[in-house]
Write an enzyme that holds these catalytic residues in place. Structure first.
Site, mmCIF file in Angstrom:
data_model
loop_
_atom_site.group_PDB
_atom_site.id
_atom_site.type_symbol
_atom_site.label_atom_id
_atom_site.label_comp_id
_atom_site.label_asym_id
_atom_site.label_seq_id
_atom_site.Cartn_x
_atom_site.Cartn_y
_atom_site.Cartn_z
ATOM 1 N N LYS A 111 74.994 -120.792 7.010
ATOM 2 C CA LYS A 111 73.902 -119.647 6.894
ATOM 3 C C LYS A 111 72.868 -120.033 6.986
ATOM 4 C CE LYS A 111 75.448 -115.101 6.609
ATOM 5 N NZ LYS A 111 75.920 -114.530 6.732
HETATM 6 P P1 NAD Z 1 71.531 -104.129 7.609
HETATM 7 O O1 NAD Z 1 70.157 -105.208 7.542
HETATM 8 O O2 NAD Z 1 72.062 -103.920 8.972
HETATM 9 O O3 NAD Z 1 72.177 -103.271 6.373
HETATM 10 C C1 NAD Z 1 72.175 -103.053 5.749
HETATM 11 C C2 NAD Z 1 71.982 -101.463 4.707
HETATM 12 O O4 NAD Z 1 72.171 -102.082 3.746
HETATM 13 C C3 NAD Z 1 70.681 -100.907 5.592
HETATM 14 O O5 NAD Z 1 70.769 -99.928 5.914
HETATM 15 C C4 NAD Z 1 69.574 -101.210 3.535
HETATM 16 O O6 NAD Z 1 68.538 -100.159 4.112
HETATM 17 C C5 NAD Z 1 70.438 -100.702 2.953
HETATM 18 N N1 NAD Z 1 69.788 -101.476 1.421
HETATM 19 C C6 NAD Z 1 69.649 -103.139 1.600
HETATM 20 N N2 NAD Z 1 69.244 -102.678 -0.409
HETATM 21 C C7 NAD Z 1 70.320 -101.631 -0.294
HETATM 22 C C8 NAD Z 1 70.136 -100.927 -1.723
HETATM 23 N N3 NAD Z 1 70.022 -101.789 -3.015
HETATM 24 N N4 NAD Z 1 71.055 -99.876 -1.894
HETATM 25 C C9 NAD Z 1 71.693 -99.342 -0.777
HETATM 26 N N5 NAD Z 1 71.219 -99.994 0.415
HETATM 27 C C10 NAD Z 1 70.770 -100.932 1.226
HETATM 28 O O7 NAD Z 1 72.940 -105.367 7.594
HETATM 29 P P2 NAD Z 1 74.551 -105.425 8.077
HETATM 30 O O8 NAD Z 1 74.284 -106.245 9.072
HETATM 31 O O9 NAD Z 1 75.049 -104.299 8.148
HETATM 32 O O10 NAD Z 1 75.155 -106.083 6.588
HETATM 33 C C11 NAD Z 1 75.027 -106.238 5.203
HETATM 34 C C12 NAD Z 1 76.429 -106.878 4.661
HETATM 35 O O11 NAD Z 1 77.056 -107.152 6.176
HETATM 36 C C13 NAD Z 1 75.736 -108.263 4.356
HETATM 37 O O12 NAD Z 1 75.815 -108.619 3.050
HETATM 38 C C14 NAD Z 1 76.193 -108.520 5.226
HETATM 39 O O13 NAD Z 1 76.134 -109.799 4.928
HETATM 40 C C15 NAD Z 1 77.346 -108.329 5.974
HETATM 41 N N6 NAD Z 1 77.892 -109.083 6.537
HETATM 42 C C16 NAD Z 1 77.412 -108.664 7.902
HETATM 43 C C17 NAD Z 1 78.223 -109.165 9.675
HETATM 44 C C18 NAD Z 1 77.546 -108.218 10.853
HETATM 45 O O14 NAD Z 1 77.919 -108.826 11.655
HETATM 46 N N7 NAD Z 1 76.285 -107.587 10.508
HETATM 47 C C19 NAD Z 1 79.286 -109.521 9.398
HETATM 48 C C20 NAD Z 1 80.019 -109.814 8.243
HETATM 49 C C21 NAD Z 1 79.207 -109.659 6.590
#
Ligand code: NAD
Length: 480
Positions: A111
């Site tokens: 990561k």
């Molecule tokens: P992203 O940045 O696209 O979206 C995150 C969202 O959460 C944003 O809309 C942001 O405004 C919101 N956010 C931030 N802080 C917040 C809070 N305190 N309360 C409510 N909303 C809040 O990120 P993502 O890629 O969607 O990732 C989200 C989660 O999923 C993370 O934990 C990441 O590790 C996990 N994840 C992502 C992927 C991927 O393919 N992108 C894959 C596996 C896991």
């Protein structure tokens, strides 16, 4: 009422992952040395680099952590957020090891992260920062198609991945497999159809699979299928938006609450996910969205009465301060680590079922695996077979229609059936099929352990059990 978190001692994210690992590993009876070898993070590289921006040099701190190299390359996203730190990156790298093992993606776990709020920078500035960060990692083989392959995570997307791929290729001009140094790239930069929505799609497939087993559904207080289930989603980013959109549009779930950075909105009759997403794009938050009640304390909506809670933003949001108040009988961890180990205990005692992160959000790495294979094979999936498949299907239809005419029958095949049957599978269809198959098989492997072993209390322990067992198997095969 949610208590202030500062009054309660919670383990850190990495400690939480270790606690869960330790619980599961006890059931496996591995030699102590091997247990320790699997648990520890192999290495974490910290880099500090300067970039000249707006007339001054700004220093940034980034990390790339490698948890386990029992398979190579190691795989794991790169996160851009102000809270990024070594503990978090190591916890996420460990989760990647177990996640890849659970869904049988042939990678070790890794990561990366950069301490930055990407919203504070212009696009060209972010490009400079990303390229410089990539340069630091590439020159140490911490980005490399055979050794270490990043992907998007919170705060990054296909755009950053395209810059990273380009940077790698500039530094390795003769590497014919250069594009495979990173996944989650846009289609025109060597990406694969269906990657952008893959994690959210995987959350949908995970829920569909869960609801295929009435005895599993009965462990919650719910019954029936997904249709009509009331869902609260936290974080309408890449993962949360796609999960909510597909659950609403394709499974007839009712999205009753959406929690974002600036607060939450609630409408028991259902929120239109597309409309809320567009509203956030225009207004920077959910506040003021027409036809919904707004709550400034967004986290309080995690405690709302609903059937399925989808935390899809960040870690530790369900913790000792609010776990007892969570009413959802089913929680699917779309984000990584949204439930702390202490909260996990409380929720289990309350009878809530948690579909764990390591499984629930594995759709991203699964489709990343397909993208990596596509890049190494230098050909789009389906390119060779699609028309041939259509020609064969067409033969069958022609023959059936000829037979029916010869027998003087009046029946004919419906146009919609013909259209669907005739269509050969393109890349998107193949990616969806591979993702669906992966999510189904992984769920089945977890539920088998969950139901067969009396000492496995929940799906999370089952997921760790299956994953650690496979990692141990690979180490044993290497003679460790
Ligand atoms: P992203 O940045 O696209 O979206 C995150 C969202 O959460 C944003 O809309 C942001 O405004 C919101 N956010 C931030 N802080 C917040 C809070 N305190 N309360 C409510 N909303 C809040 O990120 P993502 O890629 O969607 O990732 C989200 C989660 O999923 C993370 O934990 C990441 O590790 C996990 N994840 C992502 C992927 C991927 O393919 N992108 C894959 C596996 C896991």
């Amino acid at each position: 009422m949610t208590q202030p978190q500062t009054q309660i001692k919670e383990p850190s994210f990495r400690e939480s992952v270790d606690i869960m690992f330790n619980r599961a590993v006890k059931l496996l009876d591995l030699p102590a040395g091997l247990e320790e070898k699997i648990r520890v993070c192999n290495s974490t590289y910290t880099v500090r680099f300067g970039v000249r921006l707006r007339g001054e040099i700004k220093t940034f701190t980034g990390y790339r952590s490698v948890h386990s190299e029992h398979m190579e390359p190691v795989k794991g996203g790169i996160r851009y957020a102000t809270g990024v730190n070594q503990d978090e990156v190591e916890a996420l790298a460990a989760l990647m090891t177990y996640k890849c093992s659970l869904v049988e993606a042939p990678f070790g776990g890794s990561k990366g992260g950069l301490c930055i709020d990407p919203r504070e920078y212009e696009e060209h500035e972010l490009e400079l920062i990303t390229r410089r960060f990539a340069y630091e990692l590439v020159k140490r083989d911490l980005i490399n198609p055979a050794q270490n392959v990043p992907a998007p995570d919170m705060g990054t997307s296909g755009r950053e991945m395209a810059w990273i791929a380009d940077q790698y290729q500039r530094m390795n001009t003769t590497d014919i497999n250069g594009k495979a140094c990173v996944t989650g790239k846009p289609l025109n930069a060597g990406g694969i159809a269906g990657r952008v929505e893959a994690t959210g799609r995987g959350v949908q497939y995970a829920l569909r699979e869960f609801f295929r087993y009435p005895e599993d559904v009965a462990m919650t207080s719910l019954s029936g299928g997904l249709a009509g289930k009331r869902v609260v989603v936290q974080g309408l980013g890449n993962v949360g938006y796609h999960a909510a959109k597909f659950l609403q549009e394709e499974d007839n779930c009712v999205i009753t609450g959406i929690i974002e950075r600036d607060g939450a909105i609630v409408n028991e009759a259902g929120l239109d996910v597309e409309a809320v997403f567009a509203w956030i794009g225009e207004n920077g938050g959910v506040k003021g969205f027409p036809g919904a009640e707004y709550f400034e304390n967004g986290a309080s909506v995690l405690e709302n009465d609903c059937d399925i809670l989808v935390p899809a933003a960040l870690e530790g949001v369900i913790n000792l301060s609010n776990a007892a108040n969570i009413k959802a009988p089913l929680i699917i961890e779309a984000a990584n680590g949204p439930v702390t180990s202490g909260a996990d205990d409380i929720l289990r005692e309350k009878g809530a079922v948690i579909i764990p992160d390591m499984y629930a959000n594995a759709g991203g790495v699964t489709v990343s695996y397909f993208e990596w294979v596509k890049n190494l094979s230098h050909i789009r999936f389906g390119r060779m077979q699609r028309r041939q498949e259509e020609a064969r299907n067409s033969l069958v239809i022609e023959q059936l229609e000829e037979l029916s005419n010869a027998m003087g029958d009046t029946w004919s095949l419906g146009d919609t059936f013909k259209e669907k049957y005739l269509q050969g599978a393109g890349e998107l269809e193949l990616v969806r099929s591979g993702l669906d198959d992966t999510m189904r098989s992984a769920y089945q492997s977890m539920r088998k352990v969950w139901h067969e072993r009396s000492d496995v209390p929940d799906l999370r322990m089952a997921a760790y059990y299956v994953a650690i067992d496979k990692v141990a198997e690979s180490y044993r095969a290497k003679g460790l």
